[in-house]
Design a protein around this motif. Structure first.
Motif, PDB file in Angstrom:
ATOM      1  N   LEU A 164       0.800  -1.229   0.000  1.00  0.00           N
ATOM      2  CA  LEU A 164       0.000   0.000   0.000  1.00  0.00           C
ATOM      3  C   LEU A 164       0.835   1.283   0.000  1.00  0.00           C
ATOM      4  O   LEU A 164       0.277   2.372   0.053  1.00  0.00           O
ATOM      5  CB  LEU A 164      -0.938   0.010   1.213  1.00  0.00           C
ATOM      6  CG  LEU A 164      -2.090  -0.981   1.166  1.00  0.00           C
ATOM      7  CD1 LEU A 164      -2.823  -1.021   2.495  1.00  0.00           C
ATOM      8  CD2 LEU A 164      -3.049  -0.623   0.045  1.00  0.00           C
ATOM      9  N   ALA A 165       2.143   1.168  -0.072  1.00  0.00           N
ATOM     10  CA  ALA A 165       3.021   2.343  -0.008  1.00  0.00           C
ATOM     11  C   ALA A 165       2.624   3.473  -0.967  1.00  0.00           C
ATOM     12  O   ALA A 165       2.709   4.645  -0.587  1.00  0.00           O
ATOM     13  CB  ALA A 165       4.476   1.937  -0.228  1.00  0.00           C
ATOM     14  N   PRO A 166       2.154   3.170  -2.184  1.00  0.00           N
ATOM     15  CA  PRO A 166       1.788   4.277  -3.081  1.00  0.00           C
ATOM     16  C   PRO A 166       0.635   5.149  -2.580  1.00  0.00           C
ATOM     17  O   PRO A 166       0.496   6.280  -3.016  1.00  0.00           O
ATOM     18  CB  PRO A 166       1.396   3.579  -4.387  1.00  0.00           C
ATOM     19  CG  PRO A 166       2.063   2.252  -4.345  1.00  0.00           C
ATOM     20  CD  PRO A 166       2.096   1.872  -2.896  1.00  0.00           C
ATOM     21  N   VAL A 167      -0.186   4.638  -1.662  1.00  0.00           N
ATOM     22  CA  VAL A 167      -1.328   5.435  -1.201  1.00  0.00           C
ATOM     23  C   VAL A 167      -1.276   5.759   0.294  1.00  0.00           C
ATOM     24  O   VAL A 167      -2.159   6.434   0.806  1.00  0.00           O
ATOM     25  CB  VAL A 167      -2.683   4.755  -1.537  1.00  0.00           C
ATOM     26  CG1 VAL A 167      -2.900   4.725  -3.043  1.00  0.00           C
ATOM     27  CG2 VAL A 167      -2.789   3.378  -0.927  1.00  0.00           C
ATOM     28  N   ILE A 168      -0.252   5.290   1.009  1.00  0.00           N
ATOM     29  CA  ILE A 168      -0.102   5.633   2.424  1.00  0.00           C
ATOM     30  C   ILE A 168       0.728   6.909   2.501  1.00  0.00           C
ATOM     31  O   ILE A 168       1.811   6.996   1.927  1.00  0.00           O
ATOM     32  CB  ILE A 168       0.599   4.505   3.208  1.00  0.00           C
ATOM     33  CG1 ILE A 168      -0.224   3.231   3.177  1.00  0.00           C
ATOM     34  CG2 ILE A 168       0.845   4.937   4.651  1.00  0.00           C
ATOM     35  CD1 ILE A 168       0.465   2.050   3.828  1.00  0.00           C
ATOM     36  N   ALA A 169       0.213   7.892   3.237  1.00  0.00           N
ATOM     37  CA  ALA A 169       0.892   9.187   3.332  1.00  0.00           C
ATOM     38  C   ALA A 169       2.311   9.045   3.901  1.00  0.00           C
ATOM     39  O   ALA A 169       3.242   9.636   3.385  1.00  0.00           O
ATOM     40  CB  ALA A 169       0.082  10.151   4.190  1.00  0.00           C
ATOM     41  N   ASN A 170       2.499   8.260   4.963  1.00  0.00           N
ATOM     42  CA  ASN A 170       3.814   8.103   5.571  1.00  0.00           C
ATOM     43  C   ASN A 170       3.970   6.665   6.033  1.00  0.00           C
ATOM     44  O   ASN A 170       3.670   6.333   7.178  1.00  0.00           O
ATOM     45  CB  ASN A 170       3.996   9.076   6.746  1.00  0.00           C
ATOM     46  CG  ASN A 170       5.387   8.991   7.352  1.00  0.00           C
ATOM     47  OD1 ASN A 170       6.254   8.257   6.856  1.00  0.00           O
ATOM     48  ND2 ASN A 170       5.615   9.726   8.409  1.00  0.00           N
ATOM     49  N   SER A 171       4.453   5.814   5.153  1.00  0.00           N
ATOM     50  CA  SER A 171       4.577   4.390   5.477  1.00  0.00           C
ATOM     51  C   SER A 171       5.699   4.113   6.480  1.00  0.00           C
ATOM     52  O   SER A 171       5.807   3.012   6.986  1.00  0.00           O
ATOM     53  CB  SER A 171       4.792   3.561   4.210  1.00  0.00           C
ATOM     54  OG  SER A 171       5.992   3.928   3.578  1.00  0.00           O
ATOM     55  N   LYS A 172       6.524   5.119   6.793  1.00  0.00           N
ATOM     56  CA  LYS A 172       7.627   4.956   7.756  1.00  0.00           C
ATOM     57  C   LYS A 172       7.242   5.405   9.167  1.00  0.00           C
ATOM     58  O   LYS A 172       8.049   5.345  10.074  1.00  0.00           O
ATOM     59  CB  LYS A 172       8.858   5.753   7.299  1.00  0.00           C
ATOM     60  CG  LYS A 172       9.374   5.368   5.931  1.00  0.00           C
ATOM     61  CD  LYS A 172      10.009   4.021   5.934  1.00  0.00           C
ATOM     62  CE  LYS A 172      10.615   3.729   4.577  1.00  0.00           C
ATOM     63  NZ  LYS A 172      10.968   2.361   4.409  1.00  0.00           N
ATOM     64  N   ASP A 173       5.994   5.851   9.364  1.00  0.00           N
ATOM     65  CA  ASP A 173       5.529   6.318  10.671  1.00  0.00           C
ATOM     66  C   ASP A 173       5.513   5.150  11.655  1.00  0.00           C
ATOM     67  O   ASP A 173       4.780   4.176  11.454  1.00  0.00           O
ATOM     68  CB  ASP A 173       4.139   6.939  10.531  1.00  0.00           C
ATOM     69  CG  ASP A 173       3.550   7.345  11.856  1.00  0.00           C
ATOM     70  OD1 ASP A 173       4.275   7.942  12.675  1.00  0.00           O
ATOM     71  OD2 ASP A 173       2.353   7.066  12.077  1.00  0.00           O
ATOM     72  N   LYS A 174       6.317   5.232  12.719  1.00  0.00           N
ATOM     73  CA  LYS A 174       6.464   4.126  13.674  1.00  0.00           C
ATOM     74  C   LYS A 174       5.166   3.824  14.419  1.00  0.00           C
ATOM     75  O   LYS A 174       4.849   2.667  14.670  1.00  0.00           O
ATOM     76  CB  LYS A 174       7.586   4.419  14.680  1.00  0.00           C
ATOM     77  CG  LYS A 174       8.962   4.492  14.061  1.00  0.00           C
ATOM     78  CD  LYS A 174       9.380   3.160  13.496  1.00  0.00           C
ATOM     79  CE  LYS A 174      10.784   3.235  12.929  1.00  0.00           C
ATOM     80  NZ  LYS A 174      11.107   2.106  12.105  1.00  0.00           N
TER      81      LYS A 174
END
Length: 191
Positions: A58-68
């Motif tokens: 889902l990385a293309p549509v998640i605003a911040n996929s690195k948010d812990k």
């Protein structure tokens, strides 16, 4: 922890571990996890791996996929999902621990989009996302100065117990943020 006397050995013999820490040579035993702890650690590892797969799909549509914080919440939801997905009679696509997961908890979709929308699975497996005719200013919460709203959507699927996964292309529906009535729209998501 025990101190080594007259030895400076590093290594393992049986269930004893000889090691150096801060210049001192010490001995400890191998910690054996209880069976329940081992099972819990395995379940957590499986959930963390699946959550990472979901984030990457889902990385293309998640605003911040690195948010812990989001990663931790997704791992917990995935763990609950995996625990319930073992029983097919209890599993339903719209009612499980991952259904409705909020990647950004402060931006809940139902609070931003004040209009009904529908998701329909077509005979060929395509998912149709439909919105009715709307007045964007009355139907969408947005900051002042907004010129248009974008709805990004994509379909993903994965096998909870295996490595099968699929991610469709992200689709974008751009809506002019005006007071004029906008026609009904749809996005078709390939699965």
């Amino acid at each position: 922890m025990a101190h080594q006397i007259d030895t400076e050995f590093k290594g393992t013999i049986g269930n004893l571990i000889f090691y150096e820490r801060y210049g001192k040579f010490l001995i400890r035993t191998v910690q054996v996890q209880a069976e329940g702890s081992q099972k819990s650690a395995q379940n957590f590892g499986a959930a963390a791996s699946r959550a990472k797969l979901i984030r990457s799909l889902l990385a293309p549509v998640i605003a911040n996929s690195k948010d812990k914080d989001m990663q931790n919440r997704l791992t917990v939801a995935t763990r609950k999902f995996l625990a319930s997905s073992g029983n097919p009679e209890e599993f339903t696509p719209n009612e499980n621990a991952l259904a409705g997961f909020h990647f950004v908890p402060t931006s809940v979709l139902k609070n931003c989009l004040r209009f009904p929308f529908s998701l329909t699975v077509l005979a060929d497996g395509t998912i149709r996302f439909e919105i009715p005719e709307i007045n964007p200013r009355a139907s969408i919460s947005a900051p002042s100065g907004t010129s248009h709203a974008e709805l990004k959507a994509m379909a993903v699927s994965f096998n909870p117990g295996g490595n099968d996964s699929f991610a469709g292309n992200p689709e974008i529906l751009s809506i002019p943020f005006t007071d004029s009535l906008q026609p009904a729209s749809q996005i078709l998501l390939q699965t």
